[in-house]
Design a protein around this motif. Structure first.
Motif, mmCIF file in Angstrom:
data_model
loop_
_atom_site.group_PDB
_atom_site.id
_atom_site.type_symbol
_atom_site.label_atom_id
_atom_site.label_comp_id
_atom_site.label_asym_id
_atom_site.label_seq_id
_atom_site.Cartn_x
_atom_site.Cartn_y
_atom_site.Cartn_z
ATOM 1 N N VAL A 1 1.059 -1.313 -0.252
ATOM 2 C CA VAL A 1 -0.059 -0.322 -0.136
ATOM 3 C C VAL A 1 1.126 0.861 -0.122
ATOM 4 O O VAL A 1 1.562 1.176 1.372
ATOM 5 C CB VAL A 1 -0.475 -0.594 1.142
ATOM 6 N N ALA A 2 1.407 1.930 -1.106
ATOM 7 C CA ALA A 2 1.881 3.183 -1.080
ATOM 8 C C ALA A 2 1.794 3.965 -2.799
ATOM 9 O O ALA A 2 1.123 2.843 -3.633
ATOM 10 C CB ALA A 2 3.456 2.253 -1.802
ATOM 11 N N GLU A 3 2.292 5.130 -2.449
ATOM 12 C CA GLU A 3 2.151 6.066 -3.918
ATOM 13 C C GLU A 3 2.835 4.752 -5.108
ATOM 14 O O GLU A 3 3.431 4.575 -5.147
ATOM 15 C CB GLU A 3 2.616 7.447 -3.597
ATOM 16 N N GLU A 4 1.932 4.972 -6.353
ATOM 17 C CA GLU A 4 2.211 4.650 -7.403
ATOM 18 C C GLU A 4 3.756 4.794 -7.807
ATOM 19 O O GLU A 4 4.364 3.777 -8.136
ATOM 20 C CB GLU A 4 1.426 5.373 -8.743
ATOM 21 N N LEU A 5 4.356 6.061 -7.496
ATOM 22 C CA LEU A 5 5.699 6.467 -7.849
ATOM 23 C C LEU A 5 5.921 6.855 -6.589
ATOM 24 O O LEU A 5 6.176 7.227 -5.967
ATOM 25 C CB LEU A 5 5.581 8.367 -8.226
ATOM 26 N N ASP A 6 6.226 5.769 -5.868
ATOM 27 C CA ASP A 6 8.093 5.399 -4.643
ATOM 28 C C ASP A 6 8.461 4.486 -4.563
ATOM 29 O O ASP A 6 8.269 3.584 -4.895
ATOM 30 C CB ASP A 6 6.809 5.048 -3.012
ATOM 31 N N ALA A 7 9.397 4.681 -4.983
ATOM 32 C CA ALA A 7 10.983 4.309 -5.658
ATOM 33 C C ALA A 7 11.140 3.398 -4.493
ATOM 34 O O ALA A 7 11.921 2.508 -5.204
ATOM 35 C CB ALA A 7 12.588 5.123 -6.585
ATOM 36 N N THR A 8 11.386 3.721 -2.931
ATOM 37 C CA THR A 8 11.602 2.452 -1.764
ATOM 38 C C THR A 8 10.776 1.196 -2.031
ATOM 39 O O THR A 8 11.089 -0.267 -2.561
ATOM 40 C CB THR A 8 11.251 3.299 -0.708
ATOM 41 N N ALA A 9 9.309 1.943 -2.334
ATOM 42 C CA ALA A 9 8.527 0.798 -2.487
ATOM 43 C C ALA A 9 8.776 -0.124 -3.791
ATOM 44 O O ALA A 9 8.448 -1.531 -3.918
ATOM 45 C CB ALA A 9 7.302 0.752 -2.350
ATOM 46 N N ASP A 10 9.200 0.900 -5.010
ATOM 47 C CA ASP A 10 9.702 -0.427 -6.268
ATOM 48 C C ASP A 10 10.178 -1.612 -5.757
ATOM 49 O O ASP A 10 10.803 -2.562 -6.430
ATOM 50 C CB ASP A 10 9.524 0.945 -7.055
#
Length: 331
Positions: free
Chosen positions: A11-20
């Motif tokens: 559950v994260a923003e679409e543009l979140d490099a850390t979640a990527d």
């Protein structure tokens, strides 16, 4: 296509490099992932959750308009990282928008947070662990060395306390919060080095946190993921960075370092106190090697540390999230 059993919810923003990075590390382990932004609920995501009055968690479905779906009872873990707030339909009247947004936020987050699975950045635990006054007391109780600190809105008290320090002071925000100046982007206030002479009546306009200034050889960002600790020394090469390394990232160099066994044990006690399985813990290390605790961020950034050092922090996240659902609940 429905996800196979045992999905990790991201559950994260679409543009979140850390979640990527976490999603990529889970993909390397062939762990199915359902990723969505809370901002897409309730317009593009459908939640249907039931409770039979007996089970430990909820049952039902979580379905996105793009066709991704999962059964709540098949979720193996939740990675919750700074998603957006629910976006409402224009059909919701203005006088009901705050109410409707609160219903969407609490409905989704509390259903997910009650699932008996491993969590990272659990919102209830995050709120309990996020603020400095409680952190300093908990860190000292865990056995960490904490700088002498005053929290006050009284100028006479601040001056009297500062005289007992007999040296420079650090002025810090009590809690994180951005300031937006005209025609500028929101910014966080950095730590400032001050003296007793800098204290004036503006201190009485709100609450302030003052600490004894810690002279350091370097600082440490300690990234804790489950039982794994990644200690990294941060060397500052500008005056701004030496006061607060977040103020000048371009003037920093990083290197993995070792952590004294008693400090590691105390950090684990602090993590257990807050029931966290992730934390970004900041220390100053004095020239004689003493580790002084500054703060713990229960959802702090780690991507820049991993990029600079090559440490497998994303892989540690994936290992914890991919683990058995018998992992410590809500931790």
């Amino acid at each position: 296509m429905p996800a196979s059993p045992g999905s990790v919810l991201v559950v994260a923003e679409e543009l979140d490099a850390t979640a990527d990075l976490v999603v990529a590390a889970l993909a390397e382990r062939d762990v199915p992932v359902i990723r969505f932004d809370l901002a897409d609920f309730p317009q593009q995501i459908t939640l249907a959750a039931t409770h039979d009055g007996h089970a430990a968690g909820w049952q039902g479905t979580l379905r996105a308009t793009a066709g991704r779906s999962t059964r709540l009872e098949e979720v193996r873990a939740v990675y919750y990282r700074r998603p957006g707030l629910p976006r409402l339909s224009p059909a919701v009247a203005e006088e009901y928008r705050d109410w409707a947004r609160a219903q969407a936020l609490v409905g989704m987050v509390q259903v997910l947070s009650s699932l008996p699975v491993a969590w990272m950045h659990h919102p209830d635990l995050y709120r309990a662990a996020a603020h400095k006054p409680g952190q300093l007391a908990a860190a000292a109780a865990a056995g960490l060395s904490v700088p002498r600190t005053l929290i006050t809105n009284s100028l006479p008290e601040a001056r009297a306390w500062a005289e007992t320090i007999s040296g420079p002071l650090a002025c810090k925000p009590v809690t994180a919060g951005a300031i937006t100046l005209p025609h500028q982007r929101p910014t966080l206030l950095p730590t400032r080095r001050i003296s007793t002479d800098d204290l004036d009546d503006t201190l009485e306009l709100t609450c302030h946190l003052l600490q004894e200034w810690v002279e350091t050889a370097y600082e440490v960002r300690l990234t804790v993921v489950g039982d794994t600790i990644f200690p990294v020394a941060i060397h500052a090469h500008s005056d701004a960075a030496r006061a607060d390394w977040r103020a000048d990232y371009d003037a920093l160099t990083y290197e993995p370092t070792s952590i004294p066994i008693p400090v590691a044990a105390a950090v684990r006690r602090l993590m257990a106190h807050y029931q966290l399985n992730y934390g970004a813990v900041d220390f100053g290390v004095t020239p004689d090697g003493r580790w002084r605790f500054y703060e713990i961020n229960p959802a702090g950034q780690w991507q820049f540390i991993a990029a600079a050092t090559g440490l497998p922090i994303a892989q540690a996240h994936a290992e914890l999230l991919a683990g058995p659902t018998t992992a410590r609940s809500h931790a």
